[in-house]
Motif scaffolding. Structure first.
Motif, PDB file in Angstrom:
ATOM      1  N   ALA A 161       0.836  -1.210   0.000  1.00 43.95           N
ATOM      2  CA  ALA A 161       0.000   0.000   0.000  1.00 43.95           C
ATOM      3  C   ALA A 161       0.863   1.249   0.000  1.00 43.95           C
ATOM      4  CB  ALA A 161      -0.947  -0.013   1.196  1.00 43.95           C
ATOM      5  N   GLY A 162       1.871   1.256  -0.885  1.00 39.85           N
ATOM      6  CA  GLY A 162       2.597   2.497  -1.155  1.00 39.85           C
ATOM      7  C   GLY A 162       1.827   3.271  -2.211  1.00 39.85           C
ATOM      8  N   ILE A 163       2.485   4.281  -2.798  1.00 41.82           N
ATOM      9  CA  ILE A 163       1.792   5.093  -3.809  1.00 41.82           C
ATOM     10  C   ILE A 163       1.386   4.232  -5.001  1.00 41.82           C
ATOM     11  CG2 ILE A 163       3.902   5.849  -5.016  1.00 41.82           C
ATOM     12  CD1 ILE A 163       0.788   7.993  -4.350  1.00 41.82           C
ATOM     13  N   ILE A 164       2.193   3.233  -5.352  1.00 45.55           N
ATOM     14  CA  ILE A 164       1.854   2.392  -6.508  1.00 45.55           C
ATOM     15  C   ILE A 164       0.641   1.516  -6.172  1.00 45.55           C
ATOM     16  CG2 ILE A 164       2.668   0.578  -8.074  1.00 45.55           C
ATOM     17  CD1 ILE A 164       4.076   3.265  -8.551  1.00 45.55           C
ATOM     18  N   GLY A 165       0.680   0.855  -5.015  1.00 45.82           N
ATOM     19  CA  GLY A 165      -0.456   0.002  -4.638  1.00 45.82           C
ATOM     20  C   GLY A 165      -1.741   0.802  -4.532  1.00 45.82           C
ATOM     21  N   ALA A 166      -1.658   2.026  -3.993  1.00 42.62           N
ATOM     22  CA  ALA A 166      -2.857   2.857  -3.849  1.00 42.62           C
ATOM     23  C   ALA A 166      -3.441   3.196  -5.221  1.00 42.62           C
ATOM     24  CB  ALA A 166      -2.515   4.137  -3.074  1.00 42.62           C
ATOM     25  N   ASP A 213      -8.519 -15.305  -0.896  1.00 45.64           N
ATOM     26  CA  ASP A 213      -8.780 -15.734  -2.271  1.00 45.64           C
ATOM     27  C   ASP A 213      -8.748 -14.558  -3.248  1.00 45.64           C
ATOM     28  OD1 ASP A 213      -9.094 -18.403  -1.567  1.00 45.64           O
ATOM     29  OD2 ASP A 213     -11.188 -18.083  -0.991  1.00 45.64           O
ATOM     30  N   ALA A 214      -8.346 -14.861  -4.468  1.00 42.75           N
ATOM     31  CA  ALA A 214      -8.334 -13.819  -5.509  1.00 42.75           C
ATOM     32  C   ALA A 214      -8.255 -14.474  -6.880  1.00 42.75           C
ATOM     33  CB  ALA A 214      -7.119 -12.902  -5.328  1.00 42.75           C
ATOM     34  N   ASP A 215      -8.724 -13.754  -7.883  1.00 46.74           N
ATOM     35  CA  ASP A 215      -8.536 -14.186  -9.275  1.00 46.74           C
ATOM     36  C   ASP A 215      -7.226 -13.648  -9.826  1.00 46.74           C
ATOM     37  OD1 ASP A 215     -11.267 -15.313  -9.507  1.00 46.74           O
ATOM     38  OD2 ASP A 215     -11.829 -13.219  -9.157  1.00 46.74           O
ATOM     39  N   ALA A 216      -6.722 -12.588  -9.210  1.00 47.80           N
ATOM     40  CA  ALA A 216      -5.458 -11.983  -9.658  1.00 47.80           C
ATOM     41  C   ALA A 216      -4.774 -11.345  -8.459  1.00 47.80           C
ATOM     42  CB  ALA A 216      -5.727 -10.931 -10.724  1.00 47.80           C
ATOM     43  N   VAL A 217      -3.438 -11.355  -8.491  1.00 45.92           N
ATOM     44  CA  VAL A 217      -2.643 -10.727  -7.422  1.00 45.92           C
ATOM     45  C   VAL A 217      -1.660  -9.759  -8.086  1.00 45.92           C
ATOM     46  CG1 VAL A 217      -0.984 -11.134  -5.555  1.00 45.92           C
ATOM     47  CG2 VAL A 217      -2.837 -12.771  -5.945  1.00 45.92           C
ATOM     48  N   VAL A 218      -1.583  -8.520  -7.551  1.00 45.72           N
ATOM     49  CA  VAL A 218      -0.653  -7.529  -8.117  1.00 45.72           C
ATOM     50  C   VAL A 218       0.448  -7.255  -7.091  1.00 45.72           C
ATOM     51  CG1 VAL A 218      -0.426  -5.330  -9.308  1.00 45.72           C
ATOM     52  CG2 VAL A 218      -2.653  -6.475  -9.280  1.00 45.72           C
ATOM     53  N   ASN A 219       1.674  -7.481  -7.520  1.00 42.23           N
ATOM     54  CA  ASN A 219       2.844  -7.253  -6.671  1.00 42.23           C
ATOM     55  C   ASN A 219       3.229  -5.769  -6.741  1.00 42.23           C
ATOM     56  OD1 ASN A 219       5.411  -7.120  -5.525  1.00 42.23           O
ATOM     57  ND2 ASN A 219       6.399  -8.365  -7.119  1.00 42.23           N
ATOM     58  N   CYS A 220       2.830  -5.027  -5.703  1.00 37.57           N
ATOM     59  CA  CYS A 220       3.162  -3.585  -5.616  1.00 37.57           C
ATOM     60  C   CYS A 220       4.060  -3.362  -4.402  1.00 37.57           C
ATOM     61  CB  CYS A 220       1.892  -2.746  -5.474  1.00 37.57           C
ATOM     62  SG  CYS A 220       0.735  -2.902  -6.830  1.00 37.57           S
ATOM     63  N   ALA A 221       5.023  -4.253  -4.208  1.00 37.77           N
ATOM     64  CA  ALA A 221       5.828  -4.211  -2.985  1.00 37.77           C
ATOM     65  C   ALA A 221       7.096  -3.382  -3.134  1.00 37.77           C
ATOM     66  CB  ALA A 221       6.154  -5.634  -2.538  1.00 37.77           C
ATOM     67  N   PHE A 258       0.535 -10.358 -11.443  1.00 39.25           N
ATOM     68  CA  PHE A 258       0.938  -9.123 -12.140  1.00 39.25           C
ATOM     69  C   PHE A 258       1.975  -8.400 -11.283  1.00 39.25           C
ATOM     70  CE2 PHE A 258      -2.475  -8.967 -15.350  1.00 39.25           C
ATOM     71  CZ  PHE A 258      -3.308  -9.955 -14.852  1.00 39.25           C
ATOM     72  N   HIS A 259       2.850  -7.663 -11.929  1.00 44.06           N
ATOM     73  CA  HIS A 259       3.843  -6.865 -11.198  1.00 44.06           C
ATOM     74  C   HIS A 259       3.651  -5.383 -11.513  1.00 44.06           C
ATOM     75  CE1 HIS A 259       6.091 -10.506 -10.178  1.00 44.06           C
ATOM     76  NE2 HIS A 259       6.004 -10.859 -11.446  1.00 44.06           N
ATOM     77  N   ALA A 260       3.840  -4.560 -10.488  1.00 44.15           N
ATOM     78  CA  ALA A 260       3.863  -3.099 -10.664  1.00 44.15           C
ATOM     79  C   ALA A 260       4.868  -2.573  -9.644  1.00 44.15           C
ATOM     80  CB  ALA A 260       2.482  -2.491 -10.447  1.00 44.15           C
ATOM     81  N   CYS A 261       6.144  -2.713  -9.984  1.00 46.82           N
ATOM     82  CA  CYS A 261       7.180  -2.288  -9.024  1.00 46.82           C
ATOM     83  C   CYS A 261       8.452  -1.897  -9.788  1.00 46.82           C
ATOM     84  CB  CYS A 261       7.446  -3.371  -7.985  1.00 46.82           C
ATOM     85  SG  CYS A 261       7.678  -5.019  -8.639  1.00 46.82           S
TER      86      CYS A 261
END
Ligand SMILES: Cc1cc2nc3c(=O)[nH]c(=O)nc-3n(C[C@H](O)[C@H](O)[C@H](O)COP(=O)(O)OP(=O)(O)OC[C@H]3O[C@@H](n4cnc5c(N)ncnc54)[C@H](O)[C@@H]3O)c2cc1C
Length: 387
Positions: free
Chosen positions: A8-13, A191-199, A334-337
């Motif tokens: 939950a940094g700026i990217i995760g938000a 549970d989830a259908d998708a996970v986004v790595n915003c770490a 998914f990745h966003a980092c």
């Protein structure tokens, strides 16, 4: 579609808000608190001025417009969004020529930039040694933690669930190896259908825990904060060598200062760049170097007290581009980092790209940015220790 956002940094938000606006159900997890990672260690510059033509500049231009949209929707005060503009100065004629050529290339990509013959007319307290420069009216500033909290709060108002204090340990997968959720260190399954790595800087480790490692490494930086002052520095001001340092790949210490005032009246002086892993130790010589460069740019700072120094670890990939998109090895991941020293600036457009990927829409059509240069496949096989 139910999406777990890890971090939950700026990217995760921004990812969480874009995903929920796109129609996903969203759960945001952070092992600590919103904005407590590198986001709380940045200066909050939203810069186009420091980027040469290329994918990152395209992303930055899109993101700059999206910051204005967020300001309109959430309130500029809530983000402390200030369109204050940036001044890049040269202290020698050859460097001035280099700056002018760089600006010409940027202009061809849509950057607004004006030649400045007398920097003192833009910044009255700047060194008389500044022989000229370039003015970038699109450069802006936000308060990174306030912005993160405001964007996340808006996602929560729209129905996103936010769970601080939740450390993601591993993935829950189906028999095909597709990710179907995460397991936390307390053993809970989400549970989830998708996970986004915003770490962020820990994106490499979180990717590894989820079965899709990505080469994200730390680049340490110090920021100096002065005592509060009456209005003195009007814009973001930095010397021409800053651009070279941002793009540099050397392991050694690089310093070139950016000087700017905050709403509270303090002056921020950033930032050093150094590849020393997660070594958090204080470096008086680095602080001295930054301070000396700031005084060279603004001589009045010699008489000003330093209030504090803080440091953080920028998340960088070996090719200095963020990693944004689906992991080809793990369906649903998914990745966003890896946004290095520009994650605050690039966050809104990153959210748009991920939302398009998640919902199967064309990222170029939705986000107006070619997604290809940021996709994870370019990094597969890259040495995690490489820099
Ligand atoms: C000195 C310095 C100056 C900077 N200045 C600027 C600037 O002016 N402008 C700019 O655009 N950028 C700047 N940056 C870069 C910017 O701060 C980063 O690019 C940005 O904050 C990255 O955001 P993030 O959300 O990816 O990472 P983070 O803010 O680090 O968020 C990642 C989150 O993931 C969480 N997390 C990690 N592991 C787990 C786990 N296992 N389970 C659950 N949660 C986990 C962490 O707790 C953290 O909250 C600067 C950085 C530094 C160090």
């Amino acid at each position: 579609m139910r999406v777990v956002v890890v971090g939950a940094g700026i990217i995760g938000a921004c990812v969480a808000r874009a995903a929920i606006v796109a129609g996903c159900d969203v759960v945001v997890l952070d092992r600590d608190q919103a904005g407590s990672g590198t986001t709380s260690r940045g200066e909050g510059n939203v810069l186009v001025s420091d980027k040469p033509p290329g994918p990152e500049l395209d992303l930055a231009l899109r993101s700059r417009r999206r910051w204005d949209d967020l300001g309109d929707e959430l309130g500029r005060e809530a983000l402390e969004l200030e369109s204050k503009g940036g001044l890049v100065v040269a202290t020698s004629v050859p460097v001035l020529g280099t700056l002018a050529r760089f600006a010409d290339e940027q202009r061809r990509c849509g950057v607004i930039v004006e030649d400045v013959a007398r920097p003192v007319e833009v910044e009255p307290l700047i060194t008389p040694g500044a022989v000229g420069g370039q003015w970038y009216p699109q450069d802006a500033q936000v308060q990174p933690v306030l912005a993160t909290v405001a964007v996340l709060a808006d996602a929560a108002r729209r129905g996103a669930e936010y769970r601080p204090g939740t450390d993601v340990l591993s993935a829950r997968s189906d028999t095909r190896g597709a990710i179907k959720g995460v397991v936390t260190t307390s053993g809970e399954v989400i549970d989830a259908d998708a996970v986004v790595n915003c770490a962020g800087t820990w994106g490499g480790e979180v990717g590894r825990r989820l079965g899709g490692p990505v080469p994200v490494l730390p680049r340490k930086g110090f920021v100096l904060v002065t005592e509060p002052l009456p209005p003195s520095v009007r814009h973001k001001v930095y010397s021409a060598d800053y651009v070279a340092n941002v793009a540099a790949s050397s392991e050694g210490l690089e310093t070139s200062c950016v000087v700017e005032a905050t709403r509270a009246g303090t002056i921020l002086i950033g930032a050093s760049r150094e590849r020393v892993g997660f070594d958090a130790s204080m470096s008086p010589s680095t602080v001295q170097r930054l301070a000396a460069q700031a005084v060279a740019l603004f001589p009045f700072l010699a008489g000003v007290q330093l209030l504090r120094v803080y440091r953080g670890f920028r998340p960088y990939c070996p090719d200095h581009q963020p990693v944004i998109g689906p992991d080809p090895r793990v369906p649903g991941l998914f990745h966003a980092c890896g946004h290095e020293g520009a994650g605050i600036g690039l966050a809104p457009a990153t959210g748009d790209l991920i939302a398009a990927h998640l919902t199967g829409r064309d990222p170029l059509a939705v986000a107006g940015v070619d997604p290809a240069p940021f996709l994870p496949e370019r990094l597969l096989g890259t040495d995690m220790e490489a820099s």
